[in-house]
Design an enzyme around this catalytic site. Structure first.
Site, PDB file in Angstrom:
ATOM      1  N   GLY A   6       0.832  -1.197   0.000  1.00  0.00           N
ATOM      2  CA  GLY A   6       0.000   0.000   0.000  1.00  0.00           C
ATOM      3  C   GLY A   6       0.860   1.238   0.000  1.00  0.00           C
ATOM      4  O   GLY A   6       2.043   1.216  -0.356  1.00  0.00           O
ATOM      5  N   TYR A  65       1.758   2.931   2.597  1.00  0.00           N
ATOM      6  CA  TYR A  65       2.606   3.082   3.772  1.00  0.00           C
ATOM      7  C   TYR A  65       3.527   1.887   4.000  1.00  0.00           C
ATOM      8  O   TYR A  65       4.570   2.036   4.626  1.00  0.00           O
ATOM      9  CB  TYR A  65       1.752   3.303   5.028  1.00  0.00           C
ATOM     10  N   GLU A 100       4.376  -2.675   3.063  1.00  0.00           N
ATOM     11  CA  GLU A 100       4.195  -3.879   2.273  1.00  0.00           C
ATOM     12  C   GLU A 100       4.261  -5.081   3.195  1.00  0.00           C
ATOM     13  O   GLU A 100       4.944  -5.060   4.224  1.00  0.00           O
ATOM     14  CB  GLU A 100       5.249  -3.972   1.165  1.00  0.00           C
ATOM     15  N   LYS A 122       4.941  -7.322   8.133  1.00  0.00           N
ATOM     16  CA  LYS A 122       4.603  -6.024   7.561  1.00  0.00           C
ATOM     17  C   LYS A 122       5.762  -5.068   7.811  1.00  0.00           C
ATOM     18  O   LYS A 122       6.186  -4.876   8.952  1.00  0.00           O
ATOM     19  CB  LYS A 122       3.319  -5.474   8.184  1.00  0.00           C
ATOM     20  N   ASP A 126     -11.821   1.288  11.375  1.00  0.00           N
ATOM     21  CA  ASP A 126     -11.340   1.067  10.005  1.00  0.00           C
ATOM     22  C   ASP A 126     -11.776  -0.311   9.510  1.00  0.00           C
ATOM     23  O   ASP A 126     -10.986  -1.051   8.908  1.00  0.00           O
ATOM     24  CB  ASP A 126      -9.816   1.197   9.945  1.00  0.00           C
ATOM     25  N   ASP A 183      -5.292  -5.100  11.175  1.00  0.00           N
ATOM     26  CA  ASP A 183      -4.927  -3.695  10.975  1.00  0.00           C
ATOM     27  C   ASP A 183      -5.560  -2.817  12.053  1.00  0.00           C
ATOM     28  O   ASP A 183      -6.567  -2.136  11.833  1.00  0.00           O
ATOM     29  CB  ASP A 183      -5.328  -3.217   9.584  1.00  0.00           C
TER      30      ASP A 183
END
Length: 490
Positions: A110, A112, A114, A130, A224, A242
């Site tokens: 993304g 911000y 990977e 991540k 989110d 997330d």
């Protein structure tokens, strides 16, 4: 509040910043998802600076968190201890991630960070790591990124939440090692290419409601919830991940909460009202999207209609009455009247997992594995057949490429064997090759000063060669002599 009737969209109201009327034609209605690749994939960000800013006036000061040595990140202990591992050698130039993990593939990326699928060299198990793309830009940026680690630790262990193994920072870059899950719900829907079966939708809804009930019971709000943050596990079990925007209600940092994706945002978030009902609304839009293959609007009139309890009948007509009623309860505009995760789990259709859901997951998994086995078997049979038909072709090394035999030069003008089916009278009298060649020689614009035999074509293979006449000579003269000749009277 009066509900709009079918076919009559509600007026543009209900938010502190209403959308102007001239934006009605920007998004004329709701639409299906666009076929193709990832519709929400963002363009790659420009490469970030790999070092902290350096001042010319003051001596450089390296912060304590920007050390090259890896340090464990955890909010459960007061001090940050160095990260130790049997396979890590600090004297080597490779990072801790490169020395202790074998990178297998990249699961996603993304704006911000990977995510990689890796195999740990310590225990040999598979994990997901991540890695943030850019280093910390300052103390505030570091605090914002480390909030995801704190969110994982606050959530704790739950079968429907992604488990955090460990987190560390090295060289100003944050790493999070989590359990390995399957693709996200967004990737699964895009690979499916149509509306998901309702049996799957009920299973996904129940799993995420269990995860939200676990969070809400501890006073936590995810903020989110969307298909990209829902991951598939074994036998179709969903897990929520997330936790970067996680907020603890009643804490000092609740007033600095950030909103997630605007397509799944609850209407009360625009007024600064954060609560557990916002997660239920976001989950309702998620279920509406995957069950109807619907493209959620980013703004405009369609965005307003969904926040006023309007469900487009052209999309929800194929759903069962039970699922439509559950969606209406989850998409209630008033957060005080909206159903909670605990109340939804008490409904008869969500109280117990449906038996055909497990059978559907097992059948789909068996079909996927059978198809992969069939492809491998066909590839093996093709390789064996090629080896039996051509047994020596794959044993001997490939030779040099063969050069095609050279052909003698041919001259179309001198070849008297060429014939034409056209009428000779229609194109004029026939000319011999000698006549054509002599005419071409006379029409040359720049005559040569001397004829050299090596400049001519090699026509030794031609049966008869026309006699060559004397070539005209050319005497070079300068411009002054030409000017004097022009002034000389004739």
């Amino acid at each position: 509040m009066t509900m709009p009737t079918e076919g009559t969209p509600p007026p543009l109201s209900g938010t502190p910043i209403p959308v102007p009327a001239y934006f009605r034609h920007a998004e004329p209605g709701f639409s299906l998802k666009r076929p193709g690749g990832l519709s929400r994939s963002l363009p790659p960000r420009p490469p970030a600076k790999g070092c902290i800013p350096v001042s010319r006036l003051f001596p450089p000061r390296t912060p304590g968190w920007h050390q090259p040595q890896p340090r464990r990140v955890s909010f459960l202990c007061e001090t940050s201890e160095p990260l130790q591992s049997p396979g890590y050698d600090p004297s080597r130039p490779e990072s801790f991630f490169q020395q202790n993990f074998q990178r297998l593939s990249r699961l996603g990326h993304g704006s911000y960070g990977e995510v990689f699928k890796v195999r740990s060299k310590e225990d040999g198990r598979l994990y997901a790591v991540k890695r943030y793309m850019s280093p910390f830009r300052g103390p505030k940026d570091r605090t914002r990124k480390l909030a995801e680690v704190g969110g994982h630790e606050k959530v704790g262990q739950h079968p429907h939440c992604v488990r955090l193994e460990r987190a560390w920072e090295e060289g100003g870059i944050l790493y999070l090692q989590t359990e390995l899950c399957g693709p996200s719900l967004q990737q699964h829907c895009e690979a499916w290419g149509a509306s998901l079966p309702e049996a799957q939708v009920w299973g996904y809804l129940r799993d995420i409601l269990l995860a939200l009930d676990h969070l809400h019971s501890q006073g936590l709000v995810h903020l989110d919830v969307k298909p990209a943050n829902i991951f598939l596990g074994p036998r179709g079990r969903c897990k929520l991940g997330d936790f970067g925007l996680l907020v603890e209600l009643g804490s000092a940092g609740a007033g600095e909460a950030q909103e997630g994706d605007p397509r799944y945002m609850a209407p009360e978030l625009l007024q600064g009202s954060y609560g557990t009902a916002a997660d239920v609304f976001s989950l309702g839009l998620t279920i509406l999207e995957v069950a109807c293959n619907m493209e959620l609007p980013h703004g405009g009139e369609g965005w307003q209609q969904l926040r006023q309890g309007y469900l487009p009948p052209e999309f929800t007509a194929g759903l069962s009455s039970e699922l439509r009623s559950v969606l209406a309860m989850m998409l209630e505009p008033d957060p005080q009247l909206r159903a909670t995760a605990e109340a939804l789990l008490a409904l008869p259709m969500l109280r117990q997992p449906r038996p055909w859901n497990v059978l559907w997951y097992m059948a789909a998994e068996a079909l996927s594995r059978g198809w992969a086995l069939w492809q491998a078997l066909v590839t093996l049979l093709c390789w064996l057949w090629h080896g039996l038909v051509h047994p020596a072709s794959w044993l001997q090394p490939p030779g040099p490429p063969a050069t095609p035999p050279g052909s003698p030069p041919c001259s179309p003008l001198l070849d008297s064997t060429l014939s034409s089916s056209w009428d000779n009278d229609s194109i004029g009298p026939s000319l011999s090759p000698e006549t054509v060649l002599s005419r071409i020689t006379r029409r040359t614009s720049t005559p040569r000063g001397r004829y050299i035999p090596r400049d001519a074509l090699d026509l030794t293979d031609v049966d008869s060669e026309p006699p060559r006449g004397p070539c005209p000579t050319f005497e070079p003269r300068n411009l002054l002599s030409l000017f004097e000749d022009s002034l000389d009277p004739a």
